[in-house]
Design an enzyme around this catalytic site. Sequence first.
Site, PDB file in Angstrom:
ATOM      1  N   HIS A 228      21.026 -12.532  29.754  1.00 49.85           N
ATOM      2  CA  HIS A 228      21.777 -11.317  29.390  1.00 49.85           C
ATOM      3  C   HIS A 228      22.507 -10.752  30.615  1.00 49.85           C
ATOM      4  O   HIS A 228      23.695 -10.420  30.531  1.00 49.85           O
ATOM      5  CB  HIS A 228      20.809 -10.276  28.793  1.00 49.85           C
ATOM      6  CG  HIS A 228      21.456  -8.973  28.450  1.00 49.85           C
ATOM      7  ND1 HIS A 228      21.621  -8.546  27.143  1.00 49.85           N
ATOM      8  CD2 HIS A 228      21.992  -7.988  29.215  1.00 49.85           C
ATOM      9  CE1 HIS A 228      22.231  -7.370  27.143  1.00 49.85           C
ATOM     10  NE2 HIS A 228      22.453  -6.997  28.390  1.00 49.85           N
ATOM     11  N   GLU A 229      21.811 -10.673  31.745  1.00 48.30           N
ATOM     12  CA  GLU A 229      22.430 -10.103  32.949  1.00 48.30           C
ATOM     13  C   GLU A 229      23.489 -11.041  33.518  1.00 48.30           C
ATOM     14  O   GLU A 229      24.525 -10.599  34.011  1.00 48.30           O
ATOM     15  CB  GLU A 229      21.369  -9.789  34.014  1.00 48.30           C
ATOM     16  CG  GLU A 229      20.329  -8.760  33.597  1.00 48.30           C
ATOM     17  CD  GLU A 229      20.915  -7.504  32.969  1.00 48.30           C
ATOM     18  OE1 GLU A 229      21.988  -7.058  33.397  1.00 48.30           O
ATOM     19  OE2 GLU A 229      20.306  -6.978  32.020  1.00 48.30           O
TER      20      GLU A 229
ATOM     21  N   GLY B 261      16.991  -4.688  33.145  1.00 46.67           N
ATOM     22  CA  GLY B 261      17.974  -5.422  33.926  1.00 46.67           C
ATOM     23  C   GLY B 261      19.229  -4.582  34.085  1.00 46.67           C
ATOM     24  O   GLY B 261      19.500  -3.707  33.255  1.00 46.67           O
TER      25      GLY B 261
ATOM     26  N   HIS C 207      26.693 -10.574  31.910  1.00 45.38           N
ATOM     27  CA  HIS C 207      27.448  -9.409  32.409  1.00 45.38           C
ATOM     28  C   HIS C 207      28.395  -9.796  33.544  1.00 45.38           C
ATOM     29  O   HIS C 207      29.536  -9.329  33.586  1.00 45.38           O
ATOM     30  CB  HIS C 207      26.496  -8.325  32.925  1.00 45.38           C
ATOM     31  CG  HIS C 207      26.041  -7.360  31.875  1.00 45.38           C
ATOM     32  ND1 HIS C 207      26.907  -6.543  31.188  1.00 45.38           N
ATOM     33  CD2 HIS C 207      24.814  -7.073  31.394  1.00 45.38           C
ATOM     34  CE1 HIS C 207      26.223  -5.790  30.329  1.00 45.38           C
ATOM     35  NE2 HIS C 207      24.951  -6.100  30.426  1.00 45.38           N
TER      36      HIS C 207
ATOM     37  N   CYS D 293      21.429  -3.029  25.442  1.00 45.80           N
ATOM     38  CA  CYS D 293      22.137  -3.022  26.721  1.00 45.80           C
ATOM     39  C   CYS D 293      22.358  -1.579  27.147  1.00 45.80           C
ATOM     40  O   CYS D 293      22.742  -0.755  26.322  1.00 45.80           O
ATOM     41  CB  CYS D 293      23.470  -3.751  26.560  1.00 45.80           C
ATOM     42  SG  CYS D 293      24.429  -3.825  28.075  1.00 45.80           S
ATOM     43  N   LEU D 294      22.123  -1.301  28.429  1.00 45.55           N
ATOM     44  CA  LEU D 294      22.294   0.074  28.909  1.00 45.55           C
ATOM     45  C   LEU D 294      23.742   0.548  28.795  1.00 45.55           C
ATOM     46  O   LEU D 294      23.992   1.741  28.748  1.00 45.55           O
ATOM     47  CB  LEU D 294      21.813   0.195  30.360  1.00 45.55           C
ATOM     48  CG  LEU D 294      20.310  -0.046  30.593  1.00 45.55           C
ATOM     49  CD1 LEU D 294      19.968   0.105  32.065  1.00 45.55           C
ATOM     50  CD2 LEU D 294      19.465   0.905  29.742  1.00 45.55           C
TER      51      LEU D 294
ATOM     52  N   GLN E 182      28.056  -3.050  35.554  1.00 47.15           N
ATOM     53  CA  GLN E 182      27.604  -1.855  34.821  1.00 47.15           C
ATOM     54  C   GLN E 182      27.599  -0.599  35.693  1.00 47.15           C
ATOM     55  O   GLN E 182      27.478   0.511  35.176  1.00 47.15           O
ATOM     56  CB  GLN E 182      26.204  -2.082  34.245  1.00 47.15           C
ATOM     57  CG  GLN E 182      26.171  -3.160  33.172  1.00 47.15           C
ATOM     58  CD  GLN E 182      24.777  -3.332  32.623  1.00 47.15           C
ATOM     59  OE1 GLN E 182      23.957  -4.039  33.197  1.00 47.15           O
ATOM     60  NE2 GLN E 182      24.475  -2.678  31.512  1.00 47.15           N
TER      61      GLN E 182
END
Length: 193
Positions: A146-147, A44, A150, A104-105, A49
């Site tokens: 999760h996304e 995701g 963000h 998380c990226l 991000q």
Amino acid sequence: MILPIVGYGHPVLRQETEEIAEDYPTKELIKNMFETMYNASGVGLAAPQVALAIRVFIVDGSPFADMEDITKEESKELESFKKVFINPIILEEKGEEWAFEEGCLSIPGVNADVIRKETVVIEYYDENWVLKEETYSGLAARIIQHEYDHIEGVLFPDLVSPLKKKFLSKKLTKISNGKIDPAYKMKFSKRVR
Ligand code: NI
């Protein structure tokens, strides 16, 4: 085009996001976001991000399809769980709470159990600006939650226990200072060497 992924500590990850209008150049953005996510082996990626404070995120849960402890049906659902969420609104979260180790990226090398509800009902526009209302459970819901966080300025370390957060704090400070060597292109608010 692979975009740099913003690291933990960068203010854009906490910025208030805005809905986008139909004339927003989403085609290019979505293409770049998928390229960026796949390059970093993510499931995701949310617009903040890639330094854009807008309400857009993408998912591709197929890497989770061969996870242990999931049913055949869930595996099949994840296999084709590749989607674009534009201006989404979570209408409801329900079901039992369960823990899953998230990463998380924007926070490479950090993982922690996060407790979330099992099912999510979400309304959003897809990449063709078709309005949808859908219900997801399990890992698909988890990725969405999760996304979605963000675009609400929330990062998973905000959701772990104070003790765990304390345990993670050194690593988080390192990332904030750009003192890491990620496997993909990143951008930090400051780079202290
Ligand atoms: Ni993330």
